[in-house]
Motif scaffolding. Structure first.
Motif, short mmCIF file in Angstrom:
data_model
loop_
_atom_site.label_atom_id
_atom_site.label_comp_id
_atom_site.label_asym_id
_atom_site.label_seq_id
_atom_site.Cartn_x
_atom_site.Cartn_y
_atom_site.Cartn_z
N ALA A 43 12.27 5.29 17.05
CA ALA A 43 13.40 4.51 16.55
C ALA A 43 13.50 4.54 15.03
O ALA A 43 14.57 4.31 14.47
N GLN A 44 12.42 4.84 14.34
CA GLN A 44 12.42 4.88 12.88
C GLN A 44 13.02 6.16 12.33
O GLN A 44 13.43 6.20 11.17
N VAL A 45 13.08 7.20 13.14
CA VAL A 45 13.47 8.52 12.63
C VAL A 45 14.89 8.52 12.07
O VAL A 45 15.12 8.96 10.93
N ASN A 46 15.86 8.05 12.85
CA ASN A 46 17.26 8.13 12.41
C ASN A 46 17.53 7.29 11.16
O ASN A 46 18.30 7.71 10.29
N SER A 47 16.90 6.13 11.07
CA SER A 47 17.13 5.30 9.88
C SER A 47 16.52 5.93 8.63
O SER A 47 17.07 5.82 7.55
N LYS A 48 15.40 6.61 8.80
CA LYS A 48 14.78 7.28 7.64
C LYS A 48 15.61 8.48 7.20
O LYS A 48 15.72 8.75 6.01
N VAL A 49 16.18 9.20 8.16
CA VAL A 49 17.05 10.33 7.79
C VAL A 49 18.29 9.80 7.07
O VAL A 49 18.72 10.37 6.06
N ALA A 50 18.86 8.70 7.55
CA ALA A 50 20.05 8.13 6.91
C ALA A 50 19.75 7.64 5.50
O ALA A 50 20.61 7.68 4.62
N ALA A 51 18.53 7.19 5.27
CA ALA A 51 18.13 6.71 3.94
C ALA A 51 17.75 7.86 3.01
O ALA A 51 17.50 7.64 1.83
N GLY A 52 17.69 9.08 3.55
CA GLY A 52 17.34 10.22 2.72
C GLY A 52 15.86 10.54 2.71
O GLY A 52 15.42 11.43 2.00
N ASP A 53 15.09 9.81 3.47
CA ASP A 53 13.63 10.03 3.53
C ASP A 53 13.32 11.03 4.64
O ASP A 53 12.84 10.67 5.71
N THR A 54 13.59 12.30 4.35
CA THR A 54 13.39 13.33 5.36
C THR A 54 11.91 13.53 5.68
O THR A 54 11.55 13.73 6.84
N ALA A 55 11.06 13.45 4.67
CA ALA A 55 9.62 13.61 4.91
C ALA A 55 9.09 12.48 5.79
O ALA A 55 8.30 12.71 6.71
N GLY A 56 9.52 11.27 5.52
CA GLY A 56 9.11 10.13 6.34
C GLY A 56 9.64 10.23 7.76
O GLY A 56 8.96 9.87 8.72
N ALA A 57 10.88 10.75 7.90
CA ALA A 57 11.47 10.93 9.22
C ALA A 57 10.70 11.98 10.01
O ALA A 57 10.46 11.82 11.21
N MET A 58 10.32 13.06 9.35
CA MET A 58 9.56 14.11 10.03
C MET A 58 8.18 13.60 10.44
O MET A 58 7.68 13.93 11.52
N ASP A 59 7.58 12.75 9.62
CA ASP A 59 6.29 12.17 9.95
C ASP A 59 6.41 11.22 11.15
O ASP A 59 5.58 11.26 12.07
N SER A 60 7.45 10.39 11.17
CA SER A 60 7.67 9.49 12.30
C SER A 60 7.96 10.27 13.58
O SER A 60 7.51 9.89 14.66
N ALA A 61 8.72 11.36 13.46
CA ALA A 61 9.03 12.19 14.63
C ALA A 61 7.76 12.84 15.17
O ALA A 61 7.55 12.92 16.38
N LYS A 62 6.91 13.29 14.26
CA LYS A 62 5.64 13.90 14.68
C LYS A 62 4.77 12.88 15.42
O LYS A 62 4.17 13.20 16.45
N LYS A 63 4.70 11.67 14.91
CA LYS A 63 3.90 10.62 15.56
C LYS A 63 4.50 10.21 16.90
O LYS A 63 3.77 9.97 17.86
N ALA A 64 5.84 10.12 16.95
CA ALA A 64 6.50 9.76 18.22
C ALA A 64 6.22 10.83 19.27
O ALA A 64 5.93 10.51 20.43
N LYS A 65 6.28 12.08 18.89
CA LYS A 65 6.00 13.18 19.81
C LYS A 65 4.55 13.13 20.29
O LYS A 65 4.26 13.25 21.49
N MET A 66 3.62 12.90 19.35
CA MET A 66 2.21 12.86 19.69
C MET A 66 1.90 11.72 20.67
O MET A 66 1.27 11.94 21.71
N PHE A 67 2.36 10.51 20.35
CA PHE A 67 2.08 9.37 21.22
C PHE A 67 2.77 9.50 22.58
O PHE A 67 2.23 9.10 23.59
N SER A 68 3.96 10.10 22.59
CA SER A 68 4.67 10.31 23.85
C SER A 68 3.88 11.24 24.76
O SER A 68 3.69 10.96 25.94
N TYR A 69 3.47 12.36 24.21
CA TYR A 69 2.77 13.35 25.03
C TYR A 69 1.40 12.86 25.46
O TYR A 69 0.94 13.15 26.57
N ILE A 70 0.71 12.10 24.61
CA ILE A 70 -0.58 11.53 25.01
C ILE A 70 -0.38 10.53 26.15
O ILE A 70 -1.12 10.53 27.13
#
Length: 101
Positions: A43-70
């Motif tokens: 849920a944090q990814v889209n708001s970080k992209v909208a705020a211009g924090d692409t690095a933070g959005a990519m980090d949140s997406a990576k963590k969401a993917k990791m926790f989902s798959y685990i």
């Protein structure tokens, strides 16, 4: 004193970052604690992209993917162990039951 806000300049990273919200929601049915964490990060990814924090959005997406798959992996492992346990116990009880007759 009116200033217009302008987003920070692009760092060359892609502007669209996948949020992995669908796997995060699916992971809620497999392992609830990790699924909740995955949904929060997704849920944090889209708001970080909208705020211009692409690095933070990519980090949140990576963590969401990791926790989902685990969470999905743990859920599938638990289902497999559950089925194997009852198959083994059923066969064991069937053999023990036929030996006592």
């Amino acid at each position: 004193m009116s200033q217009d806000w302008t987003p920070p300049p692009s760092s060359g990273a892609p502007a669209t970052v996948p949020n992995f919200l669908v796997p995060a929601i699916i992971s809620l049915f497999c392992c609830l604690p990790l699924g909740i964490v995955a949904v929060i990060f997704a849920a944090q990814v889209n708001s970080k992209v909208a705020a211009g924090d692409t690095a933070g959005a990519m980090d949140s997406a990576k963590k969401a993917k990791m926790f989902s798959y685990i969470a999905i992996g743990l859920g599938l492992l638990a289902i497999i162990c559950y089925v194997l346990f009852f198959l083994i116990m059923g066969v064991g009880l069937g053999i023990a039951g036929s030996a006592s007759q």
